[in-house]
Write an enzyme that holds these catalytic residues in place. Structure first.
Site, short mmCIF file in Angstrom:
data_model
loop_
_atom_site.label_atom_id
_atom_site.label_comp_id
_atom_site.label_asym_id
_atom_site.label_seq_id
_atom_site.Cartn_x
_atom_site.Cartn_y
_atom_site.Cartn_z
N ASP A 20 4.71 -4.97 2.91
CA ASP A 20 4.18 -3.87 3.70
C ASP A 20 4.90 -3.81 5.22
OD1 ASP A 20 2.81 -1.96 5.25
OD2 ASP A 20 0.87 -3.32 5.55
N ASP B 179 6.04 2.37 7.08
CA ASP B 179 4.67 1.92 6.78
C ASP B 179 3.93 2.82 5.47
OD1 ASP B 179 2.14 0.57 6.61
OD2 ASP B 179 1.64 1.01 8.88
N HIS C 56 0.72 -1.16 0.00
CA HIS C 56 -0.02 0.14 -0.11
C HIS C 56 0.67 1.36 -0.02
CE1 HIS C 56 0.42 1.11 4.30
NE2 HIS C 56 0.67 -0.23 4.48
N1 BES Z 1 1.60 -2.27 7.97
C1 BES Z 1 0.47 -2.43 9.04
C2 BES Z 1 0.31 -3.90 9.14
C3 BES Z 1 1.20 -4.43 10.41
C4 BES Z 1 1.56 -3.55 11.36
C5 BES Z 1 1.50 -5.46 10.42
C6 BES Z 1 2.37 -4.13 12.41
C7 BES Z 1 2.29 -6.11 11.30
C8 BES Z 1 2.82 -5.36 12.27
C9 BES Z 1 -0.88 -2.09 8.07
O1 BES Z 1 -0.68 -0.89 7.24
C10 BES Z 1 -2.12 -1.61 9.02
O2 BES Z 1 -1.87 -0.90 9.91
N2 BES Z 1 -3.13 -2.48 9.17
C11 BES Z 1 -4.27 -2.33 9.79
C12 BES Z 1 -5.26 -3.64 9.56
C13 BES Z 1 -5.98 -2.90 8.49
C14 BES Z 1 -7.21 -4.18 8.02
C15 BES Z 1 -6.62 -1.63 8.46
C16 BES Z 1 -3.54 -2.95 11.39
O3 BES Z 1 -2.92 -3.66 11.58
O4 BES Z 1 -4.11 -2.39 12.38
ZN ZN Z 2 1.03 -0.74 6.44
#
Ligand code: BES
Ligand code: ZN
Length: 481
Positions: free
Chosen positions: A280, A218, A201
């Site tokens: 990601d 991120d 993303h």
């Molecule tokens: N990069 C994160 C996911 C992540 C963070 C994976 C830390 C492993 C460790 C991603 O951009 C994110 O923030 N995802 C959301 C969930 C999504 C369904 C909105 C999250 O993890 O809260």
């Molecule tokens: Zn992310």
């Protein structure tokens, strides 16, 4: 993907009526246990509509959605946005497997190593700094869309420099976000309808002021890793057998919105996606090993095994060596979940063991200086190259599947003359390739003998591929003098 054996329990449907007074309620799915605990905390702002042993379909107000996100500082338990109640409930049902079966082979040692040698960390650093300089890439902000169009321009410039006509970019506009996604496609030379896809993303977020969301790790880092991979395969003039796509998604941070619309459209159109890999967060080196393969229940264990085998093969010794381990997100934490949701084999190699990853994500402190080196992201670029090249495979050129003697060729006055030795079939089509493997001419002929004018091409070695009407192909090397 694991099949659910238990049925879906529907309850609390009647309470949804009272929800209409909330302006910004929307449907989502999330971890079933998390849904129950949040519902106890916020009974008036959240409804559980259906659940199975793993996930729940919920109706959330925007306020409680923010609370859920803020509750656990850096990430998760997240929720995946669903465009309607029907889609939220559908997401709990067992999904039909759609992936074409990849042969998980490792055959391109020489070419892969040539590519790995070309990975340049400076390009990755430049790209991360460039993306964080937008200040925010929050999906509703104009900077987010600008970052997507600028990303397309970067790819277009690389394509133009390569002179390739079989590589293209396109903007993908969405229904549930004003931000677009962008996709680069390398048309497959042999089986163009089979796809190998890598994505990440390009949006960002923070808990507080959405104007200050640099999103360096991120996920500027993931996009930078992908960009360097694209640059290398263009520099090496890689023509894949299967089609390759690299995707930079909109609006992941608000519930995988961009990738969900794209993956669903691919599934609805019956697109064969052989494998999907998500980048990601690639920048921060927080654990004892380098890359962590996530083993969540919705990920493909076969694909994880393949990535592990690729790292065993290419990265266990020498200049390209690094280490790997295994970890789990615990829920649909990034865009690979959208592909898994639609029945495709997907996985997510991550920067650290869960919990040891970059503590600054989703804050104004997610800047490059916090990790300050592109070296961790370089490893993901290498894994990405290994995966793309081995999964998509180079264009098949040199295999004769029909008798060598079935056709005679000779070159005279820069014309390629050909004659089939018997009359079992007609030549339907002749394709000419240069020694870099680029298809430089294709002509329908429909005859047993004829001549192809090649005056416009320079002296040198070429390859002619004759497609016969009976389905056979004959490949011959020749010198144009
Ligand atoms: N990069 C994160 C996911 C992540 C963070 C994976 C830390 C492993 C460790 C991603 O951009 C994110 O923030 N995802 C959301 C969930 C999504 C369904 C909105 C999250 O993890 O809260
Ligand atoms: Zn992310």
């Amino acid at each position: 993907m694991k099949k659910f054996t238990t049925g879906i329990v529907i309850f609390l449907l009647f309470t949804i009526v009272g929800f209409a007074q909330h302006d910004h309620a929307f449907y989502a799915t999330m971890d079933a246990n998390d849904a129950v605990s949040f519902n106890a905390l916020y009974p008036d702002e959240m409804r559980i509509i259906a659940s199975n042993d793993k996930q729940a379909a919920v109706l959330l107000t925007e306020e409680v959605a923010h609370k859920i996100h803020d509750n656990v500082k850096t990430h998760g338990p997240g929720y995946i946005f669903r465009a309607s109640e029907e889609k939220a409930i559908q997401a709990l049902e067992a999904v039909q497997r759609r992936s074409v079966q990849l042969e998980y082979t490792i055959t391109e040692d020489v070419f892969v190593n040539e590519c790995l040698n070309l990975v340049n960390p400076q390009n990755i650093e430049d790209d991360i700094l460039d993306l964080q300089s937008y200040g925010t890439r929050y999906h509703t902000k104009s900077q987010a869309a600008a970052a997507v169009y600028d990303q397309q321009a970067k790819w277009d410039a690389m394509i133009a420099a390569s002179g390739r006509t079989d590589v293209s970019t396109r903007i993908y506009n969405h229904v549930n976000t004003p931000m677009p996604s962008v996709i680069i496609t390398f048309d497959g030379a042999n089986t163009p309808d089979e796809f190998v896809i890598i994505g990440g993303h390009i949006d960002s977020t923070t808990f507080g002021d959405k104007n200050n969301a640099p999103g360096a790790d991120d996920n500027a880092s993931g996009i930078a890793s992908l960009n360097e991979m694209v640059r290398v395969i263009l520099e090496k003039d890689f023509v894949p057998n299967r089609s390759i796509e690299v995707m930079a998604y909109a609006a992941e941070e608000i519930g995988l919105v961009g990738s969900a619309e794209i993956a669903e459209a691919y599934a609805n159109n019956g697109v064969n996606v052989a494998a999907y890999v998500q980048f990601d967060m690639t920048g921060y080196n927080g654990s004892s090993s380098d890359i962590y393969l996530t083993t969540d229940w919705y990920n493909s264990s076969e694909l994880n095994d393949y990535l592990a085998a690729l790292m065993d093969h290419y990265n266990s010794t020498g200049t390209h060596s690094f280490t790997y381990g295994y970890t789990e997100c615990g829920y649909g934490c990034s865009d690979h979940a959208s592909w898994a949701d639609n029945g495709y084999d997907a996985t997510f190699p991550f920067e650290a063991r869960m919990g040891e990853d970059n503590p600054n994500i989703h804050t104004p402190g997610d800047v490059y200086t916090f990790f300050n080196t592109p070296e961790h992201s370089v490893k993901f670029t290498k894994l990405g190259l290994q995966f793309l090249i081995e999964a998509a495979k180079p264009q098949i050129l040199s295999v004769d599947d029909f008798s060598e003697n079935a056709i005679r060729i000779f070159v005279k006055d820069k014309a390629l003359n050909f004659r089939l030795n018997n009359t079992i079939s007609n030549v339907a089509n002749v394709s000419i390739y240069n020694i870099a493997g680029q298809n430089i001419l294709s002509e329908k002929v429909n005859t047993t003998n004829g001549a192809l004018q090649l005056q416009q091409f320079a002296q040198g070695f070429y390859i002619a591929k004759f497609n016969l009407e009976n389905g056979h192909t004959i490949t011959k090397k020749f010198i144009l003098n």
